[in-house]
Design an enzyme around this catalytic site. Structure first.
Site, PDB file in Angstrom:
ATOM      1  N   LYS A   1     -39.642 -21.476  -9.144  1.00 58.82           N
ATOM      2  CA  LYS A   1     -40.734 -21.469  -8.153  1.00 58.82           C
ATOM      3  C   LYS A   1     -41.034 -20.050  -7.695  1.00 58.82           C
ATOM      4  CE  LYS A   1     -40.168 -25.970  -5.954  1.00 58.82           C
ATOM      5  NZ  LYS A   1     -39.553 -26.556  -4.759  1.00 58.82           N
TER       6      LYS A   1
ATOM      7  N   LYS B   1     -39.457 -36.491  -8.719  1.00 58.22           N
ATOM      8  CA  LYS B   1     -38.697 -37.304  -7.769  1.00 58.22           C
ATOM      9  C   LYS B   1     -39.408 -37.370  -6.407  1.00 58.22           C
ATOM     10  CE  LYS B   1     -34.943 -35.779  -5.519  1.00 58.22           C
ATOM     11  NZ  LYS B   1     -34.908 -36.356  -4.168  1.00 58.22           N
TER      12      LYS B   1
ATOM     13  N   LYS C   1     -37.999 -35.919   0.375  1.00 61.64           N
ATOM     14  CA  LYS C   1     -38.498 -35.808   1.740  1.00 61.64           C
ATOM     15  C   LYS C   1     -38.941 -34.400   2.109  1.00 61.64           C
ATOM     16  CE  LYS C   1     -33.876 -36.362   3.517  1.00 61.64           C
ATOM     17  NZ  LYS C   1     -33.293 -35.120   2.951  1.00 61.64           N
TER      18      LYS C   1
HETATM   19  P1  ATP Z   1     -34.660 -32.766  -0.162  1.00 65.06           P
HETATM   20  O1  ATP Z   1     -36.050 -32.737  -0.735  1.00 65.06           O
HETATM   21  O2  ATP Z   1     -34.530 -32.032   1.140  1.00 65.06           O
HETATM   22  O3  ATP Z   1     -33.586 -32.413  -1.151  1.00 65.06           O
HETATM   23  P2  ATP Z   1     -34.139 -35.546  -0.661  1.00 65.06           P
HETATM   24  O4  ATP Z   1     -35.213 -36.569  -0.421  1.00 65.06           O
HETATM   25  O5  ATP Z   1     -33.871 -35.165  -2.076  1.00 65.06           O
HETATM   26  O6  ATP Z   1     -34.478 -34.315   0.249  1.00 65.06           O
HETATM   27  P3  ATP Z   1     -31.335 -35.471   0.092  1.00 65.06           P
HETATM   28  O7  ATP Z   1     -30.986 -35.234   1.514  1.00 65.06           O
HETATM   29  O8  ATP Z   1     -31.264 -34.334  -0.885  1.00 65.06           O
HETATM   30  O9  ATP Z   1     -32.822 -36.105   0.047  1.00 65.06           O
HETATM   31  O10 ATP Z   1     -30.471 -36.653  -0.472  1.00 65.06           O
HETATM   32  C1  ATP Z   1     -30.042 -37.722   0.335  1.00 65.06           C
HETATM   33  C2  ATP Z   1     -29.586 -38.882  -0.529  1.00 65.06           C
HETATM   34  O11 ATP Z   1     -30.744 -39.560  -1.045  1.00 65.06           O
HETATM   35  C3  ATP Z   1     -28.762 -38.495  -1.756  1.00 65.06           C
HETATM   36  O12 ATP Z   1     -27.750 -39.471  -1.957  1.00 65.06           O
HETATM   37  C4  ATP Z   1     -29.773 -38.526  -2.887  1.00 65.06           C
HETATM   38  O13 ATP Z   1     -29.183 -38.755  -4.132  1.00 65.06           O
HETATM   39  C5  ATP Z   1     -30.676 -39.664  -2.456  1.00 65.06           C
HETATM   40  N1  ATP Z   1     -32.044 -39.512  -2.962  1.00 65.06           N
HETATM   41  C6  ATP Z   1     -32.902 -38.509  -2.687  1.00 65.06           C
HETATM   42  N2  ATP Z   1     -34.083 -38.703  -3.287  1.00 65.06           N
HETATM   43  C7  ATP Z   1     -33.976 -39.876  -3.970  1.00 65.06           C
HETATM   44  C8  ATP Z   1     -34.876 -40.625  -4.804  1.00 65.06           C
HETATM   45  N3  ATP Z   1     -36.107 -40.211  -5.033  1.00 65.06           N
HETATM   46  N4  ATP Z   1     -34.404 -41.790  -5.339  1.00 65.06           N
HETATM   47  C9  ATP Z   1     -33.154 -42.232  -5.088  1.00 65.06           C
HETATM   48  N5  ATP Z   1     -32.256 -41.564  -4.330  1.00 65.06           N
HETATM   49  C10 ATP Z   1     -32.656 -40.408  -3.767  1.00 65.06           C
HETATM   50 MG    MG Z   2     -32.415 -33.574  -2.535  1.00 63.53          MG
END
Ligand code: ATP
Ligand code: MG
Length: 334
Positions: A114, A197, A200
């Site tokens: 990025k 993916k 958030k």
């Molecule tokens: P960020 O974008 O800040 O990394 P994130 O949505 O990826 O946020 P995390 O806090 O990194 O969320 O992960 C929290 C939990 O949610 C982890 O167990 C991760 O594997 C799961 N997780 C995150 N995104 C997904 C998704 N799209 N599908 C299934 N599980 C997810």
């Molecule tokens: Mg993540």
């Protein structure tokens, strides 16, 4: 009872991906396993967070865990920043990991790409170093399993390698954790770009369903989810990533296997399928949102966190003391 551990960052509004991949499975595990769950607020600092948003996201995350059915009597639920031992063990373990290992982590590589695309070489050092802290988060509590989405598997592998390294350099200290990925729902994809993916921290928010969004907004997002041009409802991740993603969501929230759903919609179009899925998602979100409202209007979150932190500190202090004795940091006799 086997032990399970997991953390989630308060980096944005909680998505349906977080709910399906992490929150919902934990709730189903709480009767079978000893669960340790923390809000990874130290990790959230690798990217700037507005203090006001961070506070709100942290509160929401805890309330959502509870709303989804997590029982604080059974589960140790705490804020990572309340247990100072994480940062300290993170430093020690950070001294045992190689730059090469950290450079191979997907999250870091993505940031490098990025930054190159922006023609701006600056990348926060936290993005490079955070896996060491994550190793500490995991190894501190000797979990048997770490339930993770596909995106986090690499971190558990690294934690295993570092545990092995420490155990062979000093002596047996850390248990080697196993990652546990759900067969369905381990990687919920964006509804607008099913090759990336649902996350958030995605600044556009496009293609994300947020658990606390108004129900009609989430339903609309399902109805306008990207699908392919042929109209058969068939699971084929490679050629039909959009519909396959929706099938996974349907399967988990509708409690039916994917072949069952395919059979139900044989000869029917995407419109009907999406309409039913929108109802299923809406119902699930409504239940959580009702409970969430009750929880935030009550006043017991602080109490739950204090009790969780106390419990976690007791375990963490013991582990850190052991590590420091083995490394020769401590000079006091026991
Ligand atoms: P960020 O974008 O800040 O990394 P994130 O949505 O990826 O946020 P995390 O806090 O990194 O969320 O992960 C929290 C939990 O949610 C982890 O167990 C991760 O594997 C799961 N997780 C995150 N995104 C997904 C998704 N799209 N599908 C299934 N599980 C997810
Ligand atoms: Mg993540």
């Amino acid at each position: 009872m086997k032990r399970m551990l997991s953390g989630i960052k308060p980096t944005g509004r909680v998505t349906l991906g977080n709910y399906i991949g992490a929150i919902k499975p934990f709730v189903s595990y709480q009767n079978e396993y000893e669960m340790i769950i923390f809000i990874a607020n130290l990790h959230s600092m690798t990217i700037y967070q507005k203090p006001k948003d961070l506070r709100q996201n942290t509160k929401d995350l805890i309330a959502l865990y509870l709303a989804a059915g997590l029982d604080p009597e059974k589960v140790t639920l705490f804020l990572q920043s309340d247990v100072l031992e994480h940062a300290q063990l993170g430093w020690y373990l950070g001294c045992m990991v190689n730059m090469g290992e950290l450079s191979r982590m997907t999250q870091y590589k993505m940031q490098v790409e990025k930054a190159a695309a922006r023609k701006d070489a600056s990348i926060g050092a936290g993005i490079f170093n955070y896996p060491s802290l994550m190793n500490a988060d995991i190894l501190m509590y000797d979990p048997d399993y770490v339930p993770v989405g596909e995106d986090q598997k690499q971190h558990v592998e690294l934690a295993r390698n570092i545990a092995e390294r420490f155990n062979s350099r000093y002596s047996d200290t850390f248990k080697l954790p196993e990652p546990l990925t759900p067969k369905v729902g381990g990687r919920i994809m964006s509804l607008q770009d099913p090759t990336s993916k649902m996350s958030k921290s995605d600044p556009t928010g496009k293609g994300c369903i947020y658990i606390l969004d108004p129900i009609n907004v989430s339903k609309k997002k399902i109805m306008s989810a990207v699908t392919d041009s042929d109209s058969t409802i068939k699971y084929d991740k490679e050629n039909k990533p959009g519909i396959s993603n929706l099938l996974e969501i349907y399967s988990i929230l509708g409690k039916k296997s994917i072949p069952e759903i395919e059979a139900m919609y044989e000869g029917k179009g995407y419109g009907e399928f999406k309409k039913d899925l929108a109802e299923i998602v809406g119902e699930e979100l409504q239940k959580i949102q009702d409970r969430y409202q009750e929880i935030v209007s009550g006043n017991y979150i602080d109490e739950i966190l204090e009790k969780g932190a106390e419990n976690a500190r007791r375990m963490a202090r013991k582990k850190l003391a052991k590590v420091e004795r083995k490394m020769g940091i401590t000079i006091k006799k026991r």
